[in-house]
Write a protein that holds these residues in place. Structure first.
Motif, PDB file in Angstrom:
ATOM      1  N   ASN A 335      -2.673 -47.018  -7.645  1.00 32.57           N
ATOM      2  CA  ASN A 335      -2.375 -48.306  -8.259  1.00 32.57           C
ATOM      3  C   ASN A 335      -1.660 -48.132  -9.603  1.00 32.57           C
ATOM      4  OD1 ASN A 335      -4.352 -47.586 -10.126  1.00 32.57           O
ATOM      5  ND2 ASN A 335      -5.941 -48.837  -9.148  1.00 32.57           N
ATOM      6  N   LYS A 336      -1.366 -49.227 -10.269  1.00 33.67           N
ATOM      7  CA  LYS A 336      -0.613 -49.195 -11.520  1.00 33.67           C
ATOM      8  C   LYS A 336      -1.369 -48.487 -12.630  1.00 33.67           C
ATOM      9  CE  LYS A 336       1.909 -53.470 -10.515  1.00 33.67           C
ATOM     10  NZ  LYS A 336       2.207 -54.860 -10.945  1.00 33.67           N
ATOM     11  N   GLU A 337      -2.697 -48.483 -12.576  1.00 36.67           N
ATOM     12  CA  GLU A 337      -3.510 -47.813 -13.598  1.00 36.67           C
ATOM     13  C   GLU A 337      -3.631 -46.320 -13.350  1.00 36.67           C
ATOM     14  OE1 GLU A 337      -4.508 -50.602 -12.031  1.00 36.67           O
ATOM     15  OE2 GLU A 337      -3.965 -51.940 -13.693  1.00 36.67           O
ATOM     16  N   GLY A 338      -2.993 -45.823 -12.287  1.00 38.93           N
ATOM     17  CA  GLY A 338      -3.082 -44.400 -11.985  1.00 38.93           C
ATOM     18  C   GLY A 338      -4.366 -44.010 -11.297  1.00 38.93           C
ATOM     19  N   LYS A 339      -5.085 -44.968 -10.739  1.00 37.90           N
ATOM     20  CA  LYS A 339      -6.320 -44.707 -10.008  1.00 37.90           C
ATOM     21  C   LYS A 339      -6.078 -44.841  -8.507  1.00 37.90           C
ATOM     22  CE  LYS A 339      -9.007 -44.166 -13.625  1.00 37.90           C
ATOM     23  NZ  LYS A 339     -10.079 -45.144 -13.908  1.00 37.90           N
ATOM     24  N   VAL A 340      -6.848 -44.109  -7.750  1.00 38.13           N
ATOM     25  CA  VAL A 340      -6.735 -44.114  -6.295  1.00 38.13           C
ATOM     26  C   VAL A 340      -7.636 -45.212  -5.725  1.00 38.13           C
ATOM     27  CG1 VAL A 340      -7.074 -42.787  -4.163  1.00 38.13           C
ATOM     28  CG2 VAL A 340      -6.232 -41.661  -6.233  1.00 38.13           C
ATOM     29  N   ALA A 362       1.798 -54.016   0.690  1.00 41.29           N
ATOM     30  CA  ALA A 362       2.862 -54.911   0.251  1.00 41.29           C
ATOM     31  C   ALA A 362       3.975 -54.084  -0.371  1.00 41.29           C
ATOM     32  CB  ALA A 362       2.325 -55.930  -0.758  1.00 41.29           C
ATOM     33  N   ALA A 363       5.102 -54.729  -0.600  1.00 43.66           N
ATOM     34  CA  ALA A 363       6.254 -54.043  -1.187  1.00 43.66           C
ATOM     35  C   ALA A 363       5.874 -53.465  -2.548  1.00 43.66           C
ATOM     36  CB  ALA A 363       7.420 -55.012  -1.330  1.00 43.66           C
ATOM     37  N   GLY A 364       6.263 -52.226  -2.793  1.00 51.98           N
ATOM     38  CA  GLY A 364       5.980 -51.565  -4.057  1.00 51.98           C
ATOM     39  C   GLY A 364       4.715 -50.745  -4.071  1.00 51.98           C
ATOM     40  N   ASP A 365       3.826 -50.896  -3.106  1.00 53.23           N
ATOM     41  CA  ASP A 365       2.611 -50.081  -3.050  1.00 53.23           C
ATOM     42  C   ASP A 365       2.975 -48.613  -2.859  1.00 53.23           C
ATOM     43  OD1 ASP A 365       0.894 -52.165  -3.405  1.00 53.23           O
ATOM     44  OD2 ASP A 365       0.489 -52.485  -1.272  1.00 53.23           O
ATOM     45  N   ARG A 366       2.248 -47.745  -3.571  1.00 54.08           N
ATOM     46  CA  ARG A 366       2.503 -46.310  -3.492  1.00 54.08           C
ATOM     47  C   ARG A 366       1.417 -45.658  -2.643  1.00 54.08           C
ATOM     48  NH1 ARG A 366       3.081 -44.924  -9.775  1.00 54.08           N
ATOM     49  NH2 ARG A 366       1.106 -46.070  -9.725  1.00 54.08           N
ATOM     50  N   VAL A 367       1.772 -45.328  -1.414  1.00 47.53           N
ATOM     51  CA  VAL A 367       0.823 -44.731  -0.473  1.00 47.53           C
ATOM     52  C   VAL A 367       0.841 -43.225  -0.636  1.00 47.53           C
ATOM     53  CG1 VAL A 367       0.199 -44.487   1.961  1.00 47.53           C
ATOM     54  CG2 VAL A 367       1.183 -46.629   1.132  1.00 47.53           C
ATOM     55  N   ILE A 368      -0.320 -42.630  -0.808  1.00 50.40           N
ATOM     56  CA  ILE A 368      -0.426 -41.178  -0.970  1.00 50.40           C
ATOM     57  C   ILE A 368      -0.230 -40.514   0.385  1.00 50.40           C
ATOM     58  CG2 ILE A 368      -1.938 -39.280  -1.654  1.00 50.40           C
ATOM     59  CD1 ILE A 368      -3.291 -41.209  -3.607  1.00 50.40           C
ATOM     60  N   VAL A 369       0.789 -39.666   0.477  1.00 50.28           N
ATOM     61  CA  VAL A 369       1.082 -38.974   1.734  1.00 50.28           C
ATOM     62  C   VAL A 369       0.936 -37.457   1.592  1.00 50.28           C
ATOM     63  CG1 VAL A 369       2.602 -40.789   2.606  1.00 50.28           C
ATOM     64  CG2 VAL A 369       3.559 -38.963   1.187  1.00 50.28           C
ATOM     65  N   GLU A 370       0.852 -36.944   0.368  1.00 49.68           N
ATOM     66  CA  GLU A 370       0.643 -35.522   0.123  1.00 49.68           C
ATOM     67  C   GLU A 370      -0.488 -35.367  -0.885  1.00 49.68           C
ATOM     68  OE1 GLU A 370       4.215 -33.634  -1.098  1.00 49.68           O
ATOM     69  OE2 GLU A 370       5.375 -34.264   0.636  1.00 49.68           O
ATOM     70  N   GLY A 371      -1.388 -34.418  -0.602  1.00 47.74           N
ATOM     71  CA  GLY A 371      -2.540 -34.199  -1.484  1.00 47.74           C
ATOM     72  C   GLY A 371      -3.660 -35.182  -1.245  1.00 47.74           C
ATOM     73  N   VAL A 372      -3.714 -35.764  -0.057  1.00 49.30           N
ATOM     74  CA  VAL A 372      -4.767 -36.743   0.248  1.00 49.30           C
ATOM     75  C   VAL A 372      -6.144 -36.121   0.125  1.00 49.30           C
ATOM     76  CG1 VAL A 372      -5.663 -38.282   2.034  1.00 49.30           C
ATOM     77  CG2 VAL A 372      -3.204 -38.007   1.760  1.00 49.30           C
ATOM     78  N   GLN A 373      -6.264 -34.840   0.490  1.00 54.35           N
ATOM     79  CA  GLN A 373      -7.568 -34.177   0.489  1.00 54.35           C
ATOM     80  C   GLN A 373      -8.040 -33.850  -0.934  1.00 54.35           C
ATOM     81  OE1 GLN A 373      -4.776 -32.990   1.624  1.00 54.35           O
ATOM     82  NE2 GLN A 373      -4.330 -31.056   0.586  1.00 54.35           N
ATOM     83  N   LYS A 374      -7.148 -33.968  -1.918  1.00 56.43           N
ATOM     84  CA  LYS A 374      -7.532 -33.612  -3.292  1.00 56.43           C
ATOM     85  C   LYS A 374      -8.060 -34.796  -4.095  1.00 56.43           C
ATOM     86  CE  LYS A 374      -3.496 -31.926  -4.394  1.00 56.43           C
ATOM     87  NZ  LYS A 374      -2.403 -31.232  -5.156  1.00 56.43           N
ATOM     88  N   VAL A 375      -7.993 -36.013  -3.558  1.00 61.38           N
ATOM     89  CA  VAL A 375      -8.395 -37.194  -4.320  1.00 61.38           C
ATOM     90  C   VAL A 375      -9.414 -38.019  -3.544  1.00 61.38           C
ATOM     91  CG1 VAL A 375      -6.234 -37.338  -5.599  1.00 61.38           C
ATOM     92  CG2 VAL A 375      -6.418 -38.454  -3.393  1.00 61.38           C
ATOM     93  N   GLN A 376     -10.117 -38.846  -4.269  1.00 61.17           N
ATOM     94  CA  GLN A 376     -11.090 -39.780  -3.716  1.00 61.17           C
ATOM     95  C   GLN A 376     -10.853 -41.156  -4.319  1.00 61.17           C
ATOM     96  OE1 GLN A 376     -13.315 -39.185  -1.356  1.00 61.17           O
ATOM     97  NE2 GLN A 376     -12.828 -36.973  -1.198  1.00 61.17           N
ATOM     98  N   PRO A 377     -11.277 -42.235  -3.626  1.00 62.47           N
ATOM     99  CA  PRO A 377     -11.126 -43.570  -4.220  1.00 62.47           C
ATOM    100  C   PRO A 377     -11.776 -43.643  -5.588  1.00 62.47           C
ATOM    101  CG  PRO A 377     -11.716 -43.741  -1.908  1.00 62.47           C
ATOM    102  CD  PRO A 377     -11.828 -42.294  -2.262  1.00 62.47           C
ATOM    103  N   GLY A 378     -11.060 -44.181  -6.586  1.00 60.83           N
ATOM    104  CA  GLY A 378     -11.552 -44.299  -7.945  1.00 60.83           C
ATOM    105  C   GLY A 378     -11.132 -43.172  -8.854  1.00 60.83           C
ATOM    106  N   ALA A 379     -10.665 -42.060  -8.281  1.00 57.04           N
ATOM    107  CA  ALA A 379     -10.266 -40.913  -9.094  1.00 57.04           C
ATOM    108  C   ALA A 379      -8.853 -41.118  -9.625  1.00 57.04           C
ATOM    109  CB  ALA A 379     -10.347 -39.640  -8.267  1.00 57.04           C
ATOM    110  N   PRO A 380      -8.556 -40.538 -10.802  1.00 55.54           N
ATOM    111  CA  PRO A 380      -7.179 -40.632 -11.330  1.00 55.54           C
ATOM    112  C   PRO A 380      -6.265 -39.646 -10.590  1.00 55.54           C
ATOM    113  CG  PRO A 380      -8.535 -39.353 -12.831  1.00 55.54           C
ATOM    114  CD  PRO A 380      -9.465 -39.850 -11.754  1.00 55.54           C
ATOM    115  N   ALA A 381      -4.979 -39.933 -10.564  1.00 53.98           N
ATOM    116  CA  ALA A 381      -4.003 -39.058  -9.932  1.00 53.98           C
ATOM    117  C   ALA A 381      -2.636 -39.329 -10.543  1.00 53.98           C
ATOM    118  CB  ALA A 381      -3.967 -39.284  -8.425  1.00 53.98           C
ATOM    119  N   THR A 382      -1.788 -38.333 -10.452  1.00 54.52           N
ATOM    120  CA  THR A 382      -0.417 -38.472 -10.937  1.00 54.52           C
ATOM    121  C   THR A 382       0.537 -38.074  -9.817  1.00 54.52           C
ATOM    122  OG1 THR A 382      -0.412 -36.212 -11.813  1.00 54.52           O
ATOM    123  CG2 THR A 382      -1.043 -37.989 -13.329  1.00 54.52           C
TER     124      THR A 382
END
Length: 400
Positions: A335-340, A362-382
């Protein structure tokens, strides 16, 4: 002297040593725990690759299993009985309509034809005499040279002679037709199958076993099945305007059993008016050109139906879609806050290497397609720099 001080001194010293070691260990444990917490707080966010959702116009297709069927099928049976004298075709070749396939012994039918021909000649001869007689009796009747009864008898004989000519003509035509049936001809043009009889076999008119079969292969039908639920869903999308139909007849392409694409495109002809109660499917029939006879009846194929164009389709790479424990399609979105955050999606089939998403993105959503196994919902990511560049280029590809 030695006895008074030897026992109490070691006991006190040992207790002091134990207390000192315990205090030192407690201090070290507290320090390690605090150090681990600080290290965890200082770990950088995980780097991931994302796909930026960009709706684009896509040609929505449906891939369905099917089998080929001949355009026309004619089972060749004799219309008169007799012994087969010759087989006049090569099995497995193409024949034209009207081409001679078998010759049945014509002797009996030739004799019947000759007899009918003679009967017709006799009837015509009788007619030649009865006609002038009626004319003469009519003149004599005017001057009362013959009785009314004689005149009426002459007229009756003349009419009977005319009827006999007509009957003899019909009998001759029947004999001619039966004689022509001794040459068994191809009813349609197409590919002929193997023969079930050989010369010398006795055949009868209208027998249940066909002598051979002719199938027209160009064009050729492809019968496919589609679930009634899918057909209803597509109809609703078209009625609502979400799916725009191009042309009056949907275009169909074929994928052969070996995975290759058939060169010719076909057109959908019709769909069944009722649903099969056993399977819940409807049958769709498409017509394909088959000039080289690459398609043969009974072949298994997969038909790709072009249902229409979705002007705002959302397609997401397959690696970005997973399933939860309830079997629902899910995606991790940055999301925009950099959280998953996790989204539950409704998918509508595939488009190449992508899933078509109906709801959840929706348009503009950033879907994680690489590194999915490294993150969890609520965790920060770049976003990794390389992945960001790839994600920016993906919408342009989808638009084509």
């Amino acid at each position: 002297m030695t006895t008074l001080f030897s026992t109490p001194f070691p006991r006190v010293a040992g207790s002091a040593i134990v207390l000192a070691v315990a205090a030192l260990a407690a201090g070290c444990g507290k320090s390690d725990a605090q150090g681990g917490a600080d290290a965890a707080a200082q770990m950088p966010p995980a780097e991931v690759g994302v796909y930026t959702v960009a709706p684009a116009a896509l040609n929505i297709t449906t891939e369905l299993p099917g089998r080929t069927a001949a355009y026309q099928v004619a089972e060749v049976r004799p219309q008169v009985g007799g012994l087969v004298q010759k087989r006049l075709f090569t099995e497995g070749t193409d024949v034209k309509a009207g081409a001679a396939l078998y010759q049945i012994d014509p002797a009996q039918f030739q004799a019947s034809f000759n007899s009918a021909k003679a009967s017709l000649a006799k009837a015509k001869a009788n007619l030649m005499t009865s006609g002038p007689k009626v004319a003469r009796y009519k003149e004599l009747l005017a001057i009362e040279g013959v009785s009314r009864q004689d005149y009426d008898d002459a007229v009756a004989v003349h009419e009977q002679a005319k009827a006999e000519v007509e009957a003899a003509t019909a009998a001759l035509e029947t004999a001619r037709i039966n004689l022509s049936y001794t040459t068994v001809a191809a009813p349609i043009s197409g590919r002929i199958a193997r023969s079930s009889v050989t010369p010398g076999a006795l055949v009868t008119a209208g027998q249940p076993n066909a002598l051979t079969t002719v199938q027209q292969l160009d064009p050729i039908y492809v019968d496919v099945t589609q679930s009634s639920e899918e057909l209803l869903r597509l109809k609703k999308q078209m009625d609502s305007g979400n799916l725009k139909k191009e042309g009056s007849q949907p275009r169909v392409t074929l994928i052969l059993a070996d995975g290759s694409k058939y060169a010719e495109a076909g057109k959908l002809q019709f769909s069944e008016v009722s649903v099969d109660p056993g399977t819940g499917n409807v049958t769709l029939r498409a017509l394909f050109p088959n000039p080289k006879h690459d398609l043969l009846p009974g072949m298994f194929v997969r038909a790709v139906l072009e249902n229409g164009v979705d002007e705002k389709a959302i397609a997401v790479p397959m690696q970005g879609i997973t399933r939860n424990q309830r079997g629902e399609a899910t995606a991790l979105v940055l999301n925009k806050e950099g959280k998953v955050e996790q989204r539950v999606l409704a998918t509508g089939g595939t488009f190449g290497d992508k899933w078509l998403v109906k709801t959840g993105l929706a348009a503009g959503d950033r879907v994680i397609v690489e590194g999915v196994q490294k993150v969890q919902p609520g965790a920060p990511a770049t976003i990794a720099k390389k992945a960001a560049a790839t994600a920016a280029a993906e919408p342009a590809k989808a638009a084509h």
